[in-house]
Design a protein around this motif. Sequence first.
Motif, PDB file in Angstrom:
ATOM      1  N   GLN A  24       0.855  -1.183   0.000  1.00 34.84           N
ATOM      2  CA  GLN A  24       0.000   0.000   0.000  1.00 34.84           C
ATOM      3  C   GLN A  24       0.897   1.240   0.000  1.00 34.84           C
ATOM      4  OE1 GLN A  24      -2.606   0.304   3.557  1.00 34.84           O
ATOM      5  NE2 GLN A  24      -4.264   0.059   2.087  1.00 34.84           N
ATOM      6  N   SER A  25       0.644   2.167  -0.904  1.00 33.18           N
ATOM      7  CA  SER A  25       1.521   3.329  -0.954  1.00 33.18           C
ATOM      8  C   SER A  25       0.853   4.539  -0.316  1.00 33.18           C
ATOM      9  CB  SER A  25       1.933   3.631  -2.398  1.00 33.18           C
ATOM     10  OG  SER A  25       0.797   3.737  -3.207  1.00 33.18           O
ATOM     11  N   TRP A  26       1.670   5.491   0.053  1.00 38.78           N
ATOM     12  CA  TRP A  26       1.205   6.717   0.700  1.00 38.78           C
ATOM     13  C   TRP A  26       0.332   7.470  -0.300  1.00 38.78           C
ATOM     14  CZ3 TRP A  26       4.208   8.632   5.250  1.00 38.78           C
ATOM     15  CH2 TRP A  26       3.624   9.780   5.801  1.00 38.78           C
ATOM     16  N   PRO A  27      -0.896   7.853   0.056  1.00 36.74           N
ATOM     17  CA  PRO A  27      -1.795   8.466  -0.937  1.00 36.74           C
ATOM     18  C   PRO A  27      -1.293   9.815  -1.444  1.00 36.74           C
ATOM     19  CG  PRO A  27      -3.017   7.705   0.975  1.00 36.74           C
ATOM     20  CD  PRO A  27      -1.567   7.602   1.329  1.00 36.74           C
ATOM     21  N   VAL A  28      -1.585  10.054  -2.705  1.00 38.38           N
ATOM     22  CA  VAL A  28      -1.200  11.287  -3.397  1.00 38.38           C
ATOM     23  C   VAL A  28      -2.468  11.936  -3.937  1.00 38.38           C
ATOM     24  CG1 VAL A  28       0.073  12.187  -5.389  1.00 38.38           C
ATOM     25  CG2 VAL A  28       1.075  10.363  -3.983  1.00 38.38           C
ATOM     26  N   CYS A  29      -2.584  13.254  -3.793  1.00 34.96           N
ATOM     27  CA  CYS A  29      -3.721  14.025  -4.313  1.00 34.96           C
ATOM     28  C   CYS A  29      -3.668  14.089  -5.841  1.00 34.96           C
ATOM     29  CB  CYS A  29      -3.670  15.423  -3.711  1.00 34.96           C
ATOM     30  SG  CYS A  29      -4.991  16.543  -4.236  1.00 34.96           S
ATOM     31  N   THR A  30      -4.797  14.427  -6.452  1.00 32.29           N
ATOM     32  CA  THR A  30      -4.834  14.670  -7.901  1.00 32.29           C
ATOM     33  C   THR A  30      -3.764  15.676  -8.323  1.00 32.29           C
ATOM     34  OG1 THR A  30      -7.235  14.444  -7.687  1.00 32.29           O
ATOM     35  CG2 THR A  30      -6.418  15.227  -9.814  1.00 32.29           C
ATOM     36  N   CYS A  31      -3.443  16.618  -7.431  1.00 32.84           N
ATOM     37  CA  CYS A  31      -2.481  17.676  -7.758  1.00 32.84           C
ATOM     38  C   CYS A  31      -1.036  17.173  -7.730  1.00 32.84           C
ATOM     39  CB  CYS A  31      -2.630  18.847  -6.794  1.00 32.84           C
ATOM     40  SG  CYS A  31      -2.020  18.515  -5.119  1.00 32.84           S
ATOM     41  N   GLY A  32      -0.821  15.964  -7.225  1.00 31.22           N
ATOM     42  CA  GLY A  32       0.526  15.408  -7.169  1.00 31.22           C
ATOM     43  C   GLY A  32       1.186  15.516  -5.806  1.00 31.22           C
ATOM     44  N   MET A  35      -0.201  13.315   0.376  1.00 27.89           N
ATOM     45  CA  MET A  35      -1.205  13.776   1.337  1.00 27.89           C
ATOM     46  C   MET A  35      -0.622  13.869   2.742  1.00 27.89           C
ATOM     47  SD  MET A  35      -4.786  12.050   0.192  1.00 27.89           S
ATOM     48  CE  MET A  35      -5.367  12.154  -1.500  1.00 27.89           C
ATOM     49  N   ALA A  36      -1.186  14.785   3.536  1.00 24.89           N
ATOM     50  CA  ALA A  36      -0.841  14.864   4.959  1.00 24.89           C
ATOM     51  C   ALA A  36      -1.539  13.716   5.685  1.00 24.89           C
ATOM     52  CB  ALA A  36      -1.282  16.200   5.540  1.00 24.89           C
ATOM     53  N   PHE A  37      -0.837  13.200   6.682  1.00 28.36           N
ATOM     54  CA  PHE A  37      -1.345  12.047   7.430  1.00 28.36           C
ATOM     55  C   PHE A  37      -2.027  12.563   8.693  1.00 28.36           C
ATOM     56  CE2 PHE A  37       0.039   8.383  10.323  1.00 28.36           C
ATOM     57  CZ  PHE A  37      -1.138   7.707  10.117  1.00 28.36           C
ATOM     58  N   PHE A  58      -6.123  10.485   5.450  1.00 22.28           N
ATOM     59  CA  PHE A  58      -5.206  11.413   4.787  1.00 22.28           C
ATOM     60  C   PHE A  58      -6.000  12.508   4.072  1.00 22.28           C
ATOM     61  CE2 PHE A  58      -3.153   7.248   4.770  1.00 22.28           C
ATOM     62  CZ  PHE A  58      -1.816   7.507   5.036  1.00 22.28           C
ATOM     63  N   GLN A  59      -5.358  13.672   3.921  1.00 27.16           N
ATOM     64  CA  GLN A  59      -5.917  14.736   3.072  1.00 27.16           C
ATOM     65  C   GLN A  59      -4.760  15.563   2.525  1.00 27.16           C
ATOM     66  OE1 GLN A  59      -9.456  17.127   4.327  1.00 27.16           O
ATOM     67  NE2 GLN A  59      -8.149  18.899   3.930  1.00 27.16           N
ATOM     68  N   CYS A  60      -4.942  16.064   1.317  1.00 25.89           N
ATOM     69  CA  CYS A  60      -3.918  16.915   0.705  1.00 25.89           C
ATOM     70  C   CYS A  60      -3.645  18.132   1.594  1.00 25.89           C
ATOM     71  CB  CYS A  60      -4.390  17.369  -0.673  1.00 25.89           C
ATOM     72  SG  CYS A  60      -3.203  18.454  -1.488  1.00 25.89           S
ATOM     73  N   PRO A  61      -2.371  18.502   1.802  1.00 26.68           N
ATOM     74  CA  PRO A  61      -2.079  19.688   2.617  1.00 26.68           C
ATOM     75  C   PRO A  61      -2.443  20.990   1.905  1.00 26.68           C
ATOM     76  CG  PRO A  61      -0.051  18.781   1.707  1.00 26.68           C
ATOM     77  CD  PRO A  61      -1.149  17.815   1.339  1.00 26.68           C
TER      78      PRO A  61
END
Length: 207
Positions: A24-32, A35-37, A58-61
Amino acid sequence: MTDEPAEPGDRNTAGGRPILAPGQSWPVCTCGERMAFFFQIDVPDDVPDFGGEHLLVFQCPVHNEAAFGPARLPDRYWETPSGGYDMAHWRFLRHRGGDVADVEDEVMQPRRLVLRAAGPDDEWDFRVGGEPAWIQGEEKYTCACGAELAFLVQIPENYGFPKLPEAPRQPDTFDSNAYGLLLGNMVYILACPDRCDPAAAWPANQN
Ligand SMILES: [Zn+2]
Ligand SMILES: [Zn+2]
């Protein structure tokens, strides 16, 4: 949330090192952006449908917006922009087991979380399992797989996750020293009880 710093290997934390399933990889936002944990918890065994799972949030910073979607969620809704917003900026993952990531979050202060059993009249902030406290009436969502999503976690409005001093200020935040989920809305995390995908969970937002 305690004031104690989280250590690598802790399973109930805000920030710090996520425990991810193998592969499982660390999630990445559509923007690249990575994400902040925000937090992770072991879901207590007595929570219906989800007991024994590990949940990561997680959510994009950079991207901070409420989530809105149709009652029948589309295929791979967790990575599909919805509600007129062009980013898939949040991700919730679930698994059983997992390994400590070899890199650490760079946004949140790593803090230990403590879960305890709550009575019906207890004051609470986070709620894990039990009944959600809807402030605008119940919302129901159907997973892309056809299962009705079930309640897992409720996070109160304007709940701040303390940020590291060197982390940038979150856009549109309610607290310059903290990050909030989904624009500070009340967040009801509903998840697929059939586990069709580790990311099959949806944040109902109310305010
Ligand atoms: Zn983003
Ligand atoms: Zn599903």
